[in-house]
Design a protein around this motif. Structure first.
Motif, PDB file in Angstrom:
ATOM      1  N   ALA A 140       0.829  -1.204   0.000  1.00 19.56           N
ATOM      2  CA  ALA A 140       0.000   0.000   0.000  1.00 19.56           C
ATOM      3  C   ALA A 140       0.863   1.254   0.000  1.00 19.56           C
ATOM      4  CB  ALA A 140      -0.927   0.000   1.219  1.00 19.56           C
ATOM      5  N   LEU A 141       1.944   1.234   0.748  1.00 18.95           N
ATOM      6  CA  LEU A 141       2.822   2.405   0.795  1.00 18.95           C
ATOM      7  C   LEU A 141       3.583   2.593  -0.505  1.00 18.95           C
ATOM      8  CD1 LEU A 141       4.124   2.173   4.456  1.00 18.95           C
ATOM      9  CD2 LEU A 141       2.351   3.669   3.518  1.00 18.95           C
ATOM     10  N   HIS A 142       3.829   1.506  -1.212  1.00 19.32           N
ATOM     11  CA  HIS A 142       4.443   1.619  -2.539  1.00 19.32           C
ATOM     12  C   HIS A 142       3.549   2.442  -3.468  1.00 19.32           C
ATOM     13  CE1 HIS A 142       6.586   0.522  -6.175  1.00 19.32           C
ATOM     14  NE2 HIS A 142       5.475   0.017  -6.690  1.00 19.32           N
ATOM     15  N   VAL A 155      -8.110  -0.436   2.113  1.00 19.95           N
ATOM     16  CA  VAL A 155      -7.411  -1.662   1.732  1.00 19.95           C
ATOM     17  C   VAL A 155      -8.299  -2.845   2.046  1.00 19.95           C
ATOM     18  CG1 VAL A 155      -5.330  -3.044   2.061  1.00 19.95           C
ATOM     19  CG2 VAL A 155      -5.202  -0.552   2.272  1.00 19.95           C
ATOM     20  N   ALA A 156      -8.297  -3.832   1.174  1.00 25.25           N
ATOM     21  CA  ALA A 156      -9.060  -5.057   1.426  1.00 25.25           C
ATOM     22  C   ALA A 156      -8.225  -6.261   1.036  1.00 25.25           C
ATOM     23  CB  ALA A 156     -10.369  -5.047   0.633  1.00 25.25           C
ATOM     24  N   VAL A 157      -8.386  -7.327   1.797  1.00 24.92           N
ATOM     25  CA  VAL A 157      -7.803  -8.629   1.468  1.00 24.92           C
ATOM     26  C   VAL A 157      -8.968  -9.566   1.189  1.00 24.92           C
ATOM     27  CG1 VAL A 157      -6.403 -10.553   2.284  1.00 24.92           C
ATOM     28  CG2 VAL A 157      -5.795  -8.208   2.927  1.00 24.92           C
ATOM     29  N   VAL A 158      -8.941 -10.190   0.015  1.00 21.20           N
ATOM     30  CA  VAL A 158     -10.035 -11.049  -0.424  1.00 21.20           C
ATOM     31  C   VAL A 158      -9.552 -12.495  -0.435  1.00 21.20           C
ATOM     32  CG1 VAL A 158     -11.720 -11.520  -2.248  1.00 21.20           C
ATOM     33  CG2 VAL A 158     -10.907  -9.171  -1.870  1.00 21.20           C
ATOM     34  N   VAL A 159     -10.240 -13.347   0.330  1.00 20.94           N
ATOM     35  CA  VAL A 159      -9.896 -14.762   0.404  1.00 20.94           C
ATOM     36  C   VAL A 159     -11.170 -15.592   0.209  1.00 20.94           C
ATOM     37  CG1 VAL A 159      -7.956 -14.329   1.958  1.00 20.94           C
ATOM     38  CG2 VAL A 159     -10.201 -14.863   2.916  1.00 20.94           C
ATOM     39  N   TYR A 160     -10.996 -16.898   0.075  1.00 20.37           N
ATOM     40  CA  TYR A 160     -12.134 -17.805  -0.066  1.00 20.37           C
ATOM     41  C   TYR A 160     -12.436 -18.489   1.258  1.00 20.37           C
ATOM     42  CZ  TYR A 160     -12.145 -17.289  -5.135  1.00 20.37           C
ATOM     43  OH  TYR A 160     -12.245 -16.788  -6.409  1.00 20.37           O
ATOM     44  N   PRO A 216      -9.151  -6.472  12.890  1.00 22.82           N
ATOM     45  CA  PRO A 216      -8.260  -5.827  13.860  1.00 22.82           C
ATOM     46  C   PRO A 216      -6.776  -6.166  13.702  1.00 22.82           C
ATOM     47  CG  PRO A 216      -9.321  -7.690  14.903  1.00 22.82           C
ATOM     48  CD  PRO A 216      -9.915  -7.583  13.525  1.00 22.82           C
ATOM     49  N   LEU A 217      -6.251  -6.011  12.500  1.00 20.87           N
ATOM     50  CA  LEU A 217      -4.825  -6.200  12.270  1.00 20.87           C
ATOM     51  C   LEU A 217      -4.097  -4.860  12.411  1.00 20.87           C
ATOM     52  CD1 LEU A 217      -5.057  -8.640   9.237  1.00 20.87           C
ATOM     53  CD2 LEU A 217      -4.604  -9.217  11.626  1.00 20.87           C
ATOM     54  N   LEU A 218      -2.774  -4.907  12.414  1.00 21.48           N
ATOM     55  CA  LEU A 218      -1.975  -3.709  12.676  1.00 21.48           C
ATOM     56  C   LEU A 218      -1.805  -2.803  11.466  1.00 21.48           C
ATOM     57  CD1 LEU A 218       0.839  -5.263  14.896  1.00 21.48           C
ATOM     58  CD2 LEU A 218      -1.117  -3.923  15.644  1.00 21.48           C
ATOM     59  N   ASP A 219      -2.299  -3.228  10.310  1.00 17.68           N
ATOM     60  CA  ASP A 219      -2.120  -2.427   9.097  1.00 17.68           C
ATOM     61  C   ASP A 219      -2.682  -1.019   9.240  1.00 17.68           C
ATOM     62  OD1 ASP A 219      -1.491  -4.703   6.732  1.00 17.68           O
ATOM     63  OD2 ASP A 219      -2.632  -5.423   8.452  1.00 17.68           O
ATOM     64  N   VAL A 220      -3.826  -0.899   9.903  1.00 13.97           N
ATOM     65  CA  VAL A 220      -4.492   0.406   9.987  1.00 13.97           C
ATOM     66  C   VAL A 220      -3.603   1.432  10.696  1.00 13.97           C
ATOM     67  CG1 VAL A 220      -6.429   1.645  10.986  1.00 13.97           C
ATOM     68  CG2 VAL A 220      -6.823  -0.510   9.837  1.00 13.97           C
ATOM     69  N   VAL A 221      -3.023   1.055  11.823  1.00 15.80           N
ATOM     70  CA  VAL A 221      -2.188   2.025  12.545  1.00 15.80           C
ATOM     71  C   VAL A 221      -0.890   2.292  11.802  1.00 15.80           C
ATOM     72  CG1 VAL A 221      -3.219   1.624  14.799  1.00 15.80           C
ATOM     73  CG2 VAL A 221      -1.320   0.171  14.057  1.00 15.80           C
ATOM     74  N   SER A 222      -0.332   1.270  11.154  1.00  7.59           N
ATOM     75  CA  SER A 222       0.881   1.471  10.362  1.00  7.59           C
ATOM     76  C   SER A 222       0.638   2.448   9.220  1.00  7.59           C
ATOM     77  CB  SER A 222       1.378   0.136   9.801  1.00  7.59           C
ATOM     78  OG  SER A 222       2.049  -0.626  10.771  1.00  7.59           O
ATOM     79  N   LEU A 223      -0.439   2.223   8.483  1.00 10.25           N
ATOM     80  CA  LEU A 223      -0.718   3.058   7.312  1.00 10.25           C
ATOM     81  C   LEU A 223      -1.086   4.488   7.698  1.00 10.25           C
ATOM     82  CD1 LEU A 223      -2.670   0.460   5.153  1.00 10.25           C
ATOM     83  CD2 LEU A 223      -0.372   1.366   4.731  1.00 10.25           C
ATOM     84  N   ALA A 224      -1.838   4.634   8.771  1.00  8.26           N
ATOM     85  CA  ALA A 224      -2.183   5.984   9.210  1.00  8.26           C
ATOM     86  C   ALA A 224      -0.951   6.759   9.641  1.00  8.26           C
ATOM     87  CB  ALA A 224      -3.197   5.911  10.347  1.00  8.26           C
ATOM     88  N   ALA A 225      -0.057   6.092  10.369  1.00  5.92           N
ATOM     89  CA  ALA A 225       1.153   6.767  10.825  1.00  5.92           C
ATOM     90  C   ALA A 225       2.066   7.129   9.661  1.00  5.92           C
ATOM     91  CB  ALA A 225       1.900   5.878  11.819  1.00  5.92           C
ATOM     92  N   ALA A 226       2.143   6.252   8.667  1.00  5.16           N
ATOM     93  CA  ALA A 226       3.061   6.471   7.551  1.00  5.16           C
ATOM     94  C   ALA A 226       2.545   7.507   6.559  1.00  5.16           C
ATOM     95  CB  ALA A 226       3.318   5.147   6.833  1.00  5.16           C
ATOM     96  N   MET A 254      -5.273  -8.562  -2.996  1.00  8.04           N
ATOM     97  CA  MET A 254      -5.115  -7.344  -2.203  1.00  8.04           C
ATOM     98  C   MET A 254      -5.655  -6.193  -3.046  1.00  8.04           C
ATOM     99  SD  MET A 254      -1.149  -7.853  -0.991  1.00  8.04           S
ATOM    100  CE  MET A 254      -0.458  -9.360  -1.682  1.00  8.04           C
ATOM    101  N   ILE A 255      -6.576  -5.436  -2.487  1.00  7.78           N
ATOM    102  CA  ILE A 255      -7.207  -4.324  -3.199  1.00  7.78           C
ATOM    103  C   ILE A 255      -6.822  -3.023  -2.496  1.00  7.78           C
ATOM    104  CG2 ILE A 255      -9.366  -3.367  -4.056  1.00  7.78           C
ATOM    105  CD1 ILE A 255      -8.804  -6.172  -5.111  1.00  7.78           C
ATOM    106  N   PHE A 256      -6.313  -2.068  -3.264  1.00  6.50           N
ATOM    107  CA  PHE A 256      -5.878  -0.782  -2.715  1.00  6.50           C
ATOM    108  C   PHE A 256      -6.625   0.347  -3.432  1.00  6.50           C
ATOM    109  CE2 PHE A 256      -2.420  -3.840  -2.862  1.00  6.50           C
ATOM    110  CZ  PHE A 256      -2.001  -3.886  -1.535  1.00  6.50           C
TER     111      PHE A 256
END
Length: 338
Positions: A140-142, A155-160, A216-226, A254-256
């Motif tokens: 996402a940061l890329h 951001v979304a992660v799509v699985v079966y 509730p993964l850590l991506d949200v806080v990482s992305l907001a901070a970055a 992965m959807i961005f």
């Protein structure tokens, strides 16, 4: 040189994600010695034999020494399962070893932060309770770097629904599902999402729409901070296996989706996708492997110094995306859906 390194200790290395992490590490670093730690020594031994240049040991997380033999020495400690004692982290700190926390959710990291604060110069501590072993956040940061500023980062992660991991993965999912609300950033404020805020419609790469739920993964806080984006969320979409073509294995997307201001000052709304024919466990293992080789100074720079880290603080986004492509991921940029 990898030949001079002591083994990386993978606690839970004989599980579904763990065994795939061993395979990914072996592909990235053929000479890296690995120690497979598990409760079932026979199972760990089988994984070690397949990997080559690997050993197996029976571990006990209730012991301060993890049950490791006297005189055992490692180059890092990677915890792929939920360590409710945190003896694995204490062991890493006591021996000055890089430590990776792979299975802790956003609402669980307080005890680890407190341990780090007690000994901040003892070892590098990496939080990796992110989607796909940090690969989602760093990717996402890329894409985010192409914009001058970002207002919304969805951001979304799509699985079966038949993408089954092992017992540890099932336990993690069950634990995460017990939390009725999850943290997201909305309008510049942190909120515990509920009701309509907790869900949204996500369009998959094939154009079909599905309901996603904030996770509730850590991506949200990482992305907001970055990015300092006022609106950030990560959603998990679980779609029916019945919608998958017959004979095709579970795959992952992965959807961005980013709203912001482009380099020229123009308003932009962009969507990028990363799709892979591998399942959730395999992609998580690859993300972990990329983080471990970086921690040890085997790629992207020298060994990481003592401190507290998220994946985006040690990994270079462009390098990660390039390695994901080398593993087999397909990237679609500036996609229009709907």
């Amino acid at each position: 040189m990898t030949t001079a390194l002591k083994p990386v200790l993978l606690l839970g290395g004989s599980g579904v994600v763990g065994s795939r992490a061993v395979a990914a590490l072996r592909r990235l670093q053929p000479d890296l010695p690995i120690a497979i730690g598990g409760r079932d020594l026979a199972r760990a031994s089988a994984v070690a034999q397949r990997a080559g240049n690997a050993t197996a040991l029976k571990v006990d997380l209730d012991r301060a020494d993890l049950g490791a033999p006297a005189g055992a020495a490692f180059s890092a400690v990677v915890t792929l399962l939920k360590d409710e004692t945190l003896n694995s982290m204490k062991y890493a700190q006591a021996h000055g070893l890089p430590y990776v926390s792979f299975s802790d959710y956003l609402f669980e990291i307080g005890p680890e932060v407190a341990l780090y604060v007690q000994a901040p110069t003892s070892a590098p501590i990496l939080f990796l309770g992110h989607a796909l072993g940090g690969a989602v956040t760093v990717s996402a940061l890329h894409f985010a770097r192409e914009l001058r500023s970002i207002d919304t980062l969805d951001v979304a992660v799509v699985v079966y629904d038949d993408d089954h991991g092992g017992p540890a993965a099932h336990a993690d999912i069950e634990r995460g599902g017990r939390v009725p609300n999850t943290l997201l950033r909305k309008g510049g404020r942190w909120i515990w999402a509920s009701g309509d805020d907790a869900e949204r419609t996500v369009t998959a790469a094939d154009g079909t729409e599905h309901r996603g739920r904030a996770y509730p993964l850590l991506d949200v806080v990482s992305l907001a901070a970055a990015t300092d984006a006022p609106n950030v969320r990560l959603d998990l979409v679980v779609r029916s296996a019945a919608s998958r073509p017959a004979g095709k294995r579970p795959s992952t997307e992965m959807i961005f989706e980013l709203d912001g201001v482009g380099a020229g000052g123009e308003e932009r709304r962009v969507r990028h996708e990363i799709a892979d024919d591998e399942d959730l466990s395999t992609l998580s293992a690859r993300g972990l492997a990329l983080a471990v080789e970086r921690l040890l100074g085997l790629a992207g720079g020298p060994p990481v110094a003592p401190g507290l880290y998220n994946p985006e603080t040690i990994l270079h986004p462009a390098d990660v995306v390039q390695k994901l492509e080398a593993f087999g991921a397909r990237i679609a940029r500036d996609v229009r859906r709907g």
